[in-house]
Scaffold this motif. Structure first.
Motif, PDB file in Angstrom:
ATOM      1  N   PRO A 123       0.726  -1.375   0.129  1.00 27.12           N
ATOM      2  CA  PRO A 123       0.090  -0.262   0.156  1.00 27.12           C
ATOM      3  C   PRO A 123       0.974   1.412  -0.054  1.00 27.12           C
ATOM      4  O   PRO A 123       0.586   2.555  -0.870  1.00 27.12           O
ATOM      5  CB  PRO A 123      -0.783  -0.439   1.573  1.00 27.12           C
ATOM      6  N   GLY A 127       0.207   4.425  -2.638  1.00 24.18           N
ATOM      7  CA  GLY A 127       0.064   5.270  -2.285  1.00 24.18           C
ATOM      8  C   GLY A 127       1.402   6.476  -2.996  1.00 24.18           C
ATOM      9  O   GLY A 127       1.035   7.633  -3.013  1.00 24.18           O
ATOM     10  N   ILE A 135      -3.147   6.915   1.867  1.00 20.32           N
ATOM     11  CA  ILE A 135      -2.637   5.584   1.405  1.00 20.32           C
ATOM     12  C   ILE A 135      -0.940   5.153   1.950  1.00 20.32           C
ATOM     13  O   ILE A 135      -0.697   4.146   2.779  1.00 20.32           O
ATOM     14  CB  ILE A 135      -2.547   5.392  -0.424  1.00 20.32           C
TER      15      ILE A 135
END
Length: 179
Positions: A123, A127, A135
């Motif tokens: 993640p 992000g 994120i």
């Protein structure tokens, strides 16, 4: 497992919680700075909806973190689904995933770190690629949240890969049986 007494690896939850707070602060600052450096801008804009998304994503990723331990037990240790268990220990304030079946040390180490990569690093990288502060933030939280797994991994590195490791179903504890 034979009749030899196991070596017990027990986590100091107070130390882990303290270290988790420190690591969370450090990783959040580093990842936010990295995002700002990559995209040459710094934004810190949150709406109420963003806070709801953040909270929801964090809870979902904690659930996924534990699910990835279970997946690791099955993939790396060959544990059947019926021998898996998961839940929340309210007394300790932790979510857990466990297996009734012992694993080799090599399989346990892989199963311990799988969630770090899948719910923390992946993640965060997504992000950073999308320039999505939320994120990145959640990914940093989940990377720091894997600190207990890293403490167990560090202890397991002291033993051979073919040692047998039994997970305690109720406590953050491992039993190591050397051959």
């Amino acid at each position: 497992m034979d009749d030899k007494q196991p070596i017990i690896i027990e986590l100091n939850m107070q130390k882990i919680m303290r270290d988790n707070i420190i690591l969370t602060i450090v990783l959040v600052i580093l990842m936010i700075a990295l995002n700002a450096l990559i995209h040459q801008r710094f934004t810190f804009d949150f709406s109420l909806v963003d806070y709801i998304y953040l909270f929801t994503a964090y809870i979902l990723l904690i659930i996924l973190h534990e699910a990835f331990h279970l997946i690791g037990f099955m993939i790396f240790g060959g544990v059947p689904y019926k021998d898996l268990d998961y839940g929340v220990n309210l007394k300790l304030g932790i979510a857990y995933a466990t297996t009734k079946q012992p694993l080799t040390n090599a399989a346990m180490k892989k199963a311990l770190l799988l969630p770090f990569w899948m719910t923390g690093v992946v993640p965060t990288v997504i992000g950073l690629a999308l320039d999505n502060f939320l994120i990145v933030f959640v990914g940093a939280l989940l990377m720091a949240g894997a600190i207990g797994d890293f403490y167990m991994y560090k202890e397991l590195r002291k033993y051979p890969n073919d040692a047998v490791v039994k997970d305690d179903p109720k406590e953050p504890k491992l039993y190591v049986y050397e051959k």
